[in-house]
Each structure stands twice: as C-alpha cells, then as structure tokens.
Motif scaffolding. Structure first.
Motif, PDB file in Angstrom:
ATOM      1  N   HIS A   7      54.903  74.868  44.066  1.00  0.00           N
ATOM      2  CA  HIS A   7      54.993  74.493  45.321  1.00  0.00           C
ATOM      3  C   HIS A   7      54.656  73.131  45.676  1.00  0.00           C
ATOM      4  O   HIS A   7      55.294  72.679  46.557  1.00  0.00           O
ATOM      5  CB  HIS A   7      54.798  75.651  46.334  1.00  0.00           C
ATOM      6  CG  HIS A   7      53.269  75.629  46.694  1.00  0.00           C
ATOM      7  ND1 HIS A   7      52.263  76.198  45.669  1.00  0.00           N
ATOM      8  CD2 HIS A   7      52.440  75.112  47.590  1.00  0.00           C
ATOM      9  CE1 HIS A   7      51.068  76.020  46.121  1.00  0.00           C
ATOM     10  NE2 HIS A   7      50.958  75.293  47.189  1.00  0.00           N
ATOM     11  N   ASP A   8      53.612  72.675  44.918  1.00  0.00           N
ATOM     12  CA  ASP A   8      53.253  71.244  45.351  1.00  0.00           C
ATOM     13  C   ASP A   8      53.400  70.282  44.266  1.00  0.00           C
ATOM     14  O   ASP A   8      52.683  69.311  44.105  1.00  0.00           O
ATOM     15  CB  ASP A   8      51.705  71.407  45.713  1.00  0.00           C
ATOM     16  CG  ASP A   8      51.574  71.843  47.106  1.00  0.00           C
ATOM     17  OD1 ASP A   8      52.369  71.725  48.010  1.00  0.00           O
ATOM     18  OD2 ASP A   8      50.429  72.402  47.404  1.00  0.00           O
ATOM     19  N   LEU A   9      54.430  70.485  43.610  1.00  0.00           N
ATOM     20  CA  LEU A   9      54.788  69.720  42.472  1.00  0.00           C
ATOM     21  C   LEU A   9      54.835  68.022  42.941  1.00  0.00           C
ATOM     22  O   LEU A   9      54.611  67.248  41.949  1.00  0.00           O
ATOM     23  CB  LEU A   9      55.938  70.345  41.663  1.00  0.00           C
ATOM     24  CG  LEU A   9      56.170  69.649  40.558  1.00  0.00           C
ATOM     25  CD1 LEU A   9      54.861  69.848  39.323  1.00  0.00           C
ATOM     26  CD2 LEU A   9      57.673  70.280  39.646  1.00  0.00           C
ATOM     27  N   SER A  10      55.280  67.921  44.060  1.00  0.00           N
ATOM     28  CA  SER A  10      55.687  66.562  44.502  1.00  0.00           C
ATOM     29  C   SER A  10      54.235  65.964  44.878  1.00  0.00           C
ATOM     30  O   SER A  10      54.281  64.756  44.911  1.00  0.00           O
ATOM     31  CB  SER A  10      56.612  66.635  45.888  1.00  0.00           C
ATOM     32  OG  SER A  10      55.926  67.202  46.719  1.00  0.00           O
TER      33      SER A  10
ATOM     34  N   SER B  40      59.460  69.085  46.125  1.00  0.00           N
ATOM     35  CA  SER B  40      59.017  70.234  45.036  1.00  0.00           C
ATOM     36  C   SER B  40      59.925  71.181  44.971  1.00  0.00           C
ATOM     37  O   SER B  40      60.137  71.608  43.587  1.00  0.00           O
ATOM     38  CB  SER B  40      57.889  70.964  45.849  1.00  0.00           C
ATOM     39  OG  SER B  40      56.379  69.957  45.944  1.00  0.00           O
TER      40      SER B  40
END
Length: 232
Positions: free
Chosen positions: A68-71, A89
């Motif tokens: 969910h916070d891959l960005s 994300s």
C-alpha cells in the motif's frame, strides 16, 4: 492456500505474497517496511477473528497491505510526477501482479488466478486506504486492509473489543519496531508537498504541508475556493 506465520500471526504464503514481501523490502526504507509489515499482521490478527471477514480473499488482503505504500520507495521507481501516492502504489501493485503472472509466479496450483475484477479489488484496497469514509463501505478485502493500516496508527485501543490482544500487538511491534515511524511519516508527507504539491490539495497530505512546509498553501485549490471563483 499455503500460509506462513510471522510474529505468531498466519498470513498467506503464496509465491505472489512472498515476492511482494521481497519487493517491499528492496524498495522501502526500514521505517516504511516495518509499517507495512505491522499493517499486514495487525489486519490479519483482527480480520481472522471477525465472522464477517472469513470469506475475504486473503491473498488480496495481504498484497494490498504489503504494497500500500510502495510509492514511498527510496529509489523513486514507483513515483509518478502527477498522481497521488495512493494511486502510484495501487498502479505499482497491479503492475507487480501482472508481471508475476507473466513470469509464471502466480500460485495456480492453489487456485490463485487474477481476473480483471480481482486486480481491480487489489487496486481499490490500496487507492482507498487513506479514505476510510469510502473504503469502509467497500468490499471486505478493502475494509480489512484499510483497518490493519489504521491500527498501526492507533494501536490496540482502536480495535473492536477482544479483536486484538496486547500480546499480539507486542509480538508484532517486537518483530517490526515502530522507532522513527512518526518522524518518517512526516518526512514523506512533507516531501510530497514539496515535490508534487498538485497531488496534495484534496487530501490529508496537504495538512502536513500547511503545518510544516514553508511556502506551501492550499489556498485557491480548495473546493471552496474553486466554487467561489465560479462566474455566475
């Protein structure tokens, strides 16, 4: 579906989930990686006890929480110049799953297939994780992922009675410490306000900009300002 146990909590152990954990560890700093792992484990600890959550797609839940916070990746690979971080994300997670399928990493033996509706469910769960006023009325996978993320901010007190024990919380935090979480979150939010301000005007990210970033302002970009400027 195969499973793996982390900090005493069982989560799916499919090739896709295992690859997602590896991806997150590679691209996120320690603070963010610990956050996504806590969010995943806390979400499963609660959802697995809730009767209404038993029918959820556990793999989608796990992947949404893990990615969910891959960005927030330190290398910038998953950061666009013009989209909200939640959308970046969600897009990155969908691309990851599609790539894994092409590479033959999907758990076909365990029945893990990815029709378009399932990919959309994963995308929605990530894109809406900061908008609980909408997400909590979506599918149970969206709710489960979002609630686990929420619990990492509020702790045991934010869980329904009996849904999360202090012992479970302590085990998760021992495995994935919270050191630096608050300051790390502030740093990411302020960075977004400085580098992609146009993506922060209509969401909570802008609150950090208004409080902590010199020269940042949402004035003129708010719905009120736009409505006021309409020519009758």
């Amino acid at each position: 579906m195969p499973s793996r146990t982390i900090a005493g909590i069982a989560i799916p152990g499919t090739p896709m989930v295992n690859a997602a954990i590896t991806l997150a560890q590679k691209h996120l700093d320690n603070v963010t990686y610990n956050h996504i792992m806590r969010s995943t484990l806390l979400g499963f600890a609660v959802a697995d006890k809730a009767p209404e959550m038993q029918a959820r797609d556990r793999e989608v839940h796990a992947l949404a929480a893990l990615l969910h916070d891959l960005s927030w990746d330190v290398q910038g690979k998953f950061v666009s110049p013009d989209k909200r971080f939640e959308v970046d994300s969600a897009d990155a997670a969908r691309d990851f799953v599609e790539t894994q399928i092409l590479q033959g990493s999907a758990d076909e033996a365990g029945g893990s297939t990815w029709p378009k509706a399932r990919l959309q469910l994963l995308w929605d769960a990530i894109a809406l994780h900061t908008t609980p006023s909408i997400g909590m009325y979506k599918e149970i996978e969206v709710k489960a992922a979002g609630f686990g993320i929420f619990l990492d901010f509020v702790g045991v007190a934010g869980a329904p009675p009996g849904a999360l024990t202090v012992e479970e919380w302590d085990a998760v935090v021992a495995g994935y410490p919270r050191a630096g979480f608050r300051d790390g979150l502030k740093s990411v939010m302020c960075h977004l306000c400085r580098t992609k301000p146009q993506t922060t005007y209509d969401n909570f990210v802008g609150e950090f900009g208004e409080e902590l970033v010199d020269g940042y302002s949402r004035k003129g970009k708010r719905a009120f300002d736009i409505l006021t400027a309409i020519v009758e």
